[in-house]
Design an enzyme around this catalytic site. Structure first.
Site, PDB file in Angstrom:
ATOM      1  N   CYS A 177      39.862  92.296   4.221  1.00  0.00           N
ATOM      2  CA  CYS A 177      39.641  91.407   3.079  1.00  0.00           C
ATOM      3  C   CYS A 177      38.273  91.644   2.453  1.00  0.00           C
ATOM      4  CB  CYS A 177      39.680  89.944   3.526  1.00  0.00           C
ATOM      5  SG  CYS A 177      41.138  89.446   4.436  1.00  0.00           S
ATOM      6  N   CYS A 178      38.244  91.542   1.144  1.00  0.00           N
ATOM      7  CA  CYS A 178      37.000  91.457   0.391  1.00  0.00           C
ATOM      8  C   CYS A 178      37.317  90.652  -0.863  1.00  0.00           C
ATOM      9  CB  CYS A 178      36.395  92.830   0.088  1.00  0.00           C
ATOM     10  SG  CYS A 178      37.308  93.850  -1.069  1.00  0.00           S
TER      11      CYS A 178
END
Length: 151
Positions: free
Chosen positions: A64-65
């Site tokens: 995730c980002c």
């Protein structure tokens, strides 16, 4: 299943992701901002999660980002990883089915808790296709990992 999870930020959706995976009975292996003392940079923590998939210490990963794009790019640089940025359940199902994706990339900005559940349901319900053309494409991607795609 052992699932590596990375995030460059300790956001509520990342925490919800870890909880949802645990509730589904998976062993969660955190990286980045989700693990105190880890390097939280998206390129670093996404690579770490992806490497665990490539070396077999994790069965799958979720990276995730903020947009999910950087996390997916970093993960896909690891040979043996097929990361897919999924913003809905249909894409998650297709990524597992047609691309035999082994890393799910998520946007911390766009993924709500209800959407997270839908994406995870589709991801874990999806089975890799046994269709010959689909398998040929996945095999071609494996060759790309080793630079062996001469025509």
């Amino acid at each position: 299943m052992r699932i590596s999870v990375s995030s460059d930020m300790d956001e509520p959706v990342a925490r919800s992701l870890m909880a949802a995976l645990s509730e589904r009975g998976h062993e969660v292996r955190p990286h980045g901002a989700l693990r105190p003392g880890d390097d939280p940079q998206w390129a670093v923590c996404s690579e770490a999660a992806a490497r665990e998939v490539a070396d077999g210490t994790a069965d799958q990963a979720v990276v995730c980002c903020w947009t999910g794009t950087g996390a997916s790019i970093a993960a896909n640089k690891v040979p043996g990883v097929r990361a897919a940025l999924c913003t809905d359940a249909y894409t998650a199902d297709g990524a597992r089915r047609w691309n035999d994706a082994n890393v799910l990339a998520l946007s911390l900005r766009l993924t709500s808790e209800p959407l997270l559940k839908e994406i995870l349901d589709a991801w874990f319900a999806g089975e890799p296709s046994v269709d010959a053309e689909d398998r040929q494409n996945v095999d071609r991607v494996r060759l790309l990992d080793h630079g062996n795609t001469r025509r």
